[in-house]
Motif scaffolding. Sequence first.
Motif, PDB file in Angstrom:
ATOM      1  N   PRO A  11       0.808  -1.233   0.000  1.00 25.44           N
ATOM      2  CA  PRO A  11       0.000   0.000   0.000  1.00 25.44           C
ATOM      3  C   PRO A  11       0.835   1.275   0.000  1.00 25.44           C
ATOM      4  CG  PRO A  11      -0.976  -1.629   1.455  1.00 25.44           C
ATOM      5  CD  PRO A  11       0.364  -2.177   1.054  1.00 25.44           C
ATOM      6  N   GLY A  12       1.859   1.335   0.856  1.00 24.96           N
ATOM      7  CA  GLY A  12       2.712   2.521   0.881  1.00 24.96           C
ATOM      8  C   GLY A  12       3.505   2.686  -0.396  1.00 24.96           C
ATOM      9  N   LEU A  13       3.985   1.569  -0.954  1.00 25.71           N
ATOM     10  CA  LEU A  13       4.725   1.614  -2.205  1.00 25.71           C
ATOM     11  C   LEU A  13       3.853   2.182  -3.324  1.00 25.71           C
ATOM     12  CD1 LEU A  13       7.155   0.829  -4.012  1.00 25.71           C
ATOM     13  CD2 LEU A  13       6.191  -1.482  -4.138  1.00 25.71           C
ATOM     14  N   LEU A  14       2.592   1.755  -3.376  1.00 22.05           N
ATOM     15  CA  LEU A  14       1.702   2.241  -4.425  1.00 22.05           C
ATOM     16  C   LEU A  14       1.410   3.730  -4.285  1.00 22.05           C
ATOM     17  CD1 LEU A  14      -0.841  -0.696  -4.765  1.00 22.05           C
ATOM     18  CD2 LEU A  14       0.722   0.146  -6.524  1.00 22.05           C
ATOM     19  N   ARG A  15       1.292   4.216  -3.072  1.00 22.70           N
ATOM     20  CA  ARG A  15       1.044   5.649  -2.894  1.00 22.70           C
ATOM     21  C   ARG A  15       2.213   6.464  -3.455  1.00 22.70           C
ATOM     22  NH1 ARG A  15      -0.806   8.579   2.692  1.00 22.70           N
ATOM     23  NH2 ARG A  15       1.057   7.531   3.508  1.00 22.70           N
ATOM     24  N   ARG A  16       3.440   5.978  -3.257  1.00 21.09           N
ATOM     25  CA  ARG A  16       4.594   6.686  -3.806  1.00 21.09           C
ATOM     26  C   ARG A  16       4.633   6.558  -5.330  1.00 21.09           C
ATOM     27  NH1 ARG A  16       6.650   3.998   0.527  1.00 21.09           N
ATOM     28  NH2 ARG A  16       7.794   2.480  -0.740  1.00 21.09           N
ATOM     29  N   ARG A  17       4.323   5.366  -5.843  1.00 24.27           N
ATOM     30  CA  ARG A  17       4.341   5.169  -7.293  1.00 24.27           C
ATOM     31  C   ARG A  17       3.301   6.061  -7.987  1.00 24.27           C
ATOM     32  NH1 ARG A  17       9.164   3.397  -7.607  1.00 24.27           N
ATOM     33  NH2 ARG A  17       9.534   1.143  -7.698  1.00 24.27           N
ATOM     34  N   ALA A  18       2.204   6.348  -7.317  1.00 18.46           N
ATOM     35  CA  ALA A  18       1.163   7.179  -7.925  1.00 18.46           C
ATOM     36  C   ALA A  18       1.665   8.582  -8.208  1.00 18.46           C
ATOM     37  CB  ALA A  18      -0.052   7.234  -7.010  1.00 18.46           C
ATOM     38  N   THR A  19       2.699   9.006  -7.494  1.00 23.51           N
ATOM     39  CA  THR A  19       3.333  10.297  -7.766  1.00 23.51           C
ATOM     40  C   THR A  19       4.487  10.150  -8.745  1.00 23.51           C
ATOM     41  OG1 THR A  19       2.728  11.131  -5.576  1.00 23.51           O
ATOM     42  CG2 THR A  19       4.537  12.246  -6.721  1.00 23.51           C
ATOM     43  N   GLU A  20       5.328   9.144  -8.527  1.00 20.95           N
ATOM     44  CA  GLU A  20       6.538   8.964  -9.331  1.00 20.95           C
ATOM     45  C   GLU A  20       6.227   8.509 -10.756  1.00 20.95           C
ATOM     46  OE1 GLU A  20       8.925   7.297  -5.358  1.00 20.95           O
ATOM     47  OE2 GLU A  20       8.292   5.958  -6.974  1.00 20.95           O
ATOM     48  N   LEU A  21       5.205   7.628 -10.892  1.00 20.98           N
ATOM     49  CA  LEU A  21       4.877   7.025 -12.192  1.00 20.98           C
ATOM     50  C   LEU A  21       3.405   7.252 -12.520  1.00 20.98           C
ATOM     51  CD1 LEU A  21       6.653   3.583 -11.532  1.00 20.98           C
ATOM     52  CD2 LEU A  21       7.607   5.545 -12.751  1.00 20.98           C
ATOM     53  N   ALA A  22       2.943   8.435 -12.288  1.00 19.48           N
ATOM     54  CA  ALA A  22       1.506   8.720 -12.313  1.00 19.48           C
ATOM     55  C   ALA A  22       0.801   8.239 -13.573  1.00 19.48           C
ATOM     56  CB  ALA A  22       1.282  10.222 -12.130  1.00 19.48           C
ATOM     57  N   ASP A  23       1.394   8.451 -14.733  1.00 18.22           N
ATOM     58  CA  ASP A  23       0.702   8.163 -15.988  1.00 18.22           C
ATOM     59  C   ASP A  23       1.096   6.832 -16.618  1.00 18.22           C
ATOM     60  OD1 ASP A  23      -0.630  10.602 -15.841  1.00 18.22           O
ATOM     61  OD2 ASP A  23       1.031  11.667 -16.802  1.00 18.22           O
ATOM     62  N   ARG A  24       1.885   6.046 -15.911  1.00 23.05           N
ATOM     63  CA  ARG A  24       2.279   4.743 -16.445  1.00 23.05           C
ATOM     64  C   ARG A  24       1.186   3.719 -16.152  1.00 23.05           C
ATOM     65  NH1 ARG A  24       8.211   2.667 -15.142  1.00 23.05           N
ATOM     66  NH2 ARG A  24       8.568   4.575 -16.336  1.00 23.05           N
ATOM     67  N   ASP A  25       0.931   2.812 -17.102  1.00 26.13           N
ATOM     68  CA  ASP A  25      -0.072   1.767 -16.867  1.00 26.13           C
ATOM     69  C   ASP A  25       0.382   0.859 -15.736  1.00 26.13           C
ATOM     70  OD1 ASP A  25      -1.825   2.560 -18.861  1.00 26.13           O
ATOM     71  OD2 ASP A  25      -0.913   1.290 -20.385  1.00 26.13           O
ATOM     72  N   TYR A  26      -0.523   0.644 -14.779  1.00 20.01           N
ATOM     73  CA  TYR A  26      -0.252  -0.279 -13.673  1.00 20.01           C
ATOM     74  C   TYR A  26      -1.026  -1.574 -13.852  1.00 20.01           C
ATOM     75  CZ  TYR A  26      -0.136  -2.146  -8.889  1.00 20.01           C
ATOM     76  OH  TYR A  26       0.009  -2.966  -7.784  1.00 20.01           O
ATOM     77  N   LEU A  27      -2.338  -1.471 -13.999  1.00 13.05           N
ATOM     78  CA  LEU A  27      -3.194  -2.645 -14.198  1.00 13.05           C
ATOM     79  C   LEU A  27      -3.927  -2.526 -15.526  1.00 13.05           C
ATOM     80  CD1 LEU A  27      -4.887  -3.085 -10.684  1.00 13.05           C
ATOM     81  CD2 LEU A  27      -2.740  -4.058 -11.507  1.00 13.05           C
ATOM     82  N   ILE A  28      -3.943  -3.633 -16.264  1.00 14.65           N
ATOM     83  CA  ILE A  28      -4.755  -3.711 -17.476  1.00 14.65           C
ATOM     84  C   ILE A  28      -5.668  -4.921 -17.336  1.00 14.65           C
ATOM     85  CG2 ILE A  28      -4.795  -3.994 -19.971  1.00 14.65           C
ATOM     86  CD1 ILE A  28      -2.053  -2.713 -20.106  1.00 14.65           C
ATOM     87  N   ASP A  29      -6.949  -4.655 -17.132  1.00 14.29           N
ATOM     88  CA  ASP A  29      -7.976  -5.691 -17.154  1.00 14.29           C
ATOM     89  C   ASP A  29      -8.415  -5.786 -18.618  1.00 14.29           C
ATOM     90  OD1 ASP A  29     -10.378  -7.108 -17.156  1.00 14.29           O
ATOM     91  OD2 ASP A  29     -11.038  -6.287 -15.247  1.00 14.29           O
ATOM     92  N   VAL A  30      -8.134  -6.925 -19.254  1.00 18.52           N
ATOM     93  CA  VAL A  30      -8.373  -7.014 -20.698  1.00 18.52           C
ATOM     94  C   VAL A  30      -9.852  -6.814 -21.043  1.00 18.52           C
ATOM     95  CG1 VAL A  30      -6.352  -8.462 -21.092  1.00 18.52           C
ATOM     96  CG2 VAL A  30      -8.570  -9.528 -20.654  1.00 18.52           C
ATOM     97  N   ALA A  31     -10.735  -6.999 -20.062  1.00 17.02           N
ATOM     98  CA  ALA A  31     -12.165  -6.809 -20.321  1.00 17.02           C
ATOM     99  C   ALA A  31     -12.629  -5.395 -19.994  1.00 17.02           C
ATOM    100  CB  ALA A  31     -12.982  -7.814 -19.505  1.00 17.02           C
ATOM    101  N   GLN A  32     -11.915  -4.710 -19.073  1.00 17.69           N
ATOM    102  CA  GLN A  32     -12.425  -3.427 -18.579  1.00 17.69           C
ATOM    103  C   GLN A  32     -11.462  -2.264 -18.748  1.00 17.69           C
ATOM    104  OE1 GLN A  32     -13.747  -4.199 -14.557  1.00 17.69           O
ATOM    105  NE2 GLN A  32     -15.647  -5.128 -15.268  1.00 17.69           N
TER     106      GLN A  32
END
Length: 500
Positions: A11-32
Amino acid sequence: MAELDPARVLPGLLRRRATELADRDYLIDVAQGRHTYSDFQRRVEEFTGLLRERGVGPGDRVAVLLPTCVDEQALWIACGWLRAVQVPINPAYRGAMLRHVLDDCDPRLVVTVADRADELDAAHVFVLELGQPLAHDPAVLDGLDDPKPWDTAAVIYTSGTTGPSKGVLTPWGQLVTGVDAFDDIGPGDVLYAPFAAFHLGGKVPLQIVAHWGGTFVFRDGFKTDRFWPDVRAHGCTRAWAFYAMANFLWQQPPRPDDRDNPLRSITGGPLLPDHAAFAERFGVRMRTNYGMTEAGWPIATGDLVVDHRSCGRARAGYELRIVDDFDTEVPPGRIGELVIRADRPWTMNTGYLGRPADTARAWRNGWFHTGDAFRRDEDGNYFLVDRVKDAVRRRSENISSFEVESMVTAHPEVLECAAIGVPSEDGEEEIKICVVPMPDSKLEAPALAEFLTATMPRFMVPRYIELLDELPKTPTSKVRKVDLKRDPFTAATWDRVSAR
């Protein structure tokens, strides 16, 4: 060995990544669709606010009955911020199986979709409309400490291949170890793993790709005909596939473009006997490891695959022994039960929810007892022989059901096979195989028995054969042998002795 770095907890790692890598794809749900790191963090914050409004707090359990999707994963991370514990439930569960999990975990809240709500106690249910925005307070995490390695990340119910499922208390630190276990994944990789989010294999990819700043591509369930199109469409560089998945891919008719894909490696287990030919056909490296919900991944091959039957060697940070019924270590070459312990705290399960006796039994003498029969060679390679309860005792011989299955699936018209022990007149067991023929096959039991008699050791030749349209499976594609054993002699069961 150094202690786990708390900064790696998801959880803490993701909060930092949301700033550092804001526009990079993290999850791709092939249906959604796609979610960047910042998209996903916003969804986590929305769910954190929702759970807090519903009175969820530290120690509470939140049962989640949803398909594998981005919202299911965001709810998981939101629970972590509140020090609550997500209990992901297999959406296929209904009736008694669903009641068992809900009664066992006693949740403060159940989150589900509208068409499942009538199966639940309405007083404790929140009906979610998937993907719809919720009230968003970007300051909802202010004042909340990052979850720690020793906090419980989830209660993950075991596959239940041999009996009722038990809830495994899985700490965040165990997820962190996945980064080192899958050491062929690195910066920028795109991982395809069509595994369910109610299983560890559907959760640890979020940890691994967040560590490296990569992307996780998934769908709600493995589909043979979509594997390669998904991989190509999203530029996947790594993939995970269990034995059954790899076998389904291997059994498809060869195509001229089989090697035209971006994958560099596929990790799964056990390996196919034809793994080298599989690797050559699709232009990938094949790897395997041994893992379980309770223990993470203590054994791995890396790129050194010595034999398709081997899971690899012990990973740094784990001690492994193979022991007899009295927990005495057996010498190399002898079969016994694999027991494990870790060098670092919070990297394995902390017990079974509400089951102190089961926890004590599993952790007796300071080692976690896996329930899996193994042998080890002189070079330190570990070989999974069988589940201890699945080994067949026939005429004083201990027979590996896995080895029987491997020899049966060598028949060109066999797609899948499960070998089980069934009652014998002499007080031990006979071998029965449940076989799924290839599509359009005309295979019959007598012809298969003739083939096996010519290719197998005499003591391993099955007495009983039953042809089925499909095998009962857990969500992770493991065969539910407990279902096959429940009624072992049906009208469709062919008996080699009677026929003779």
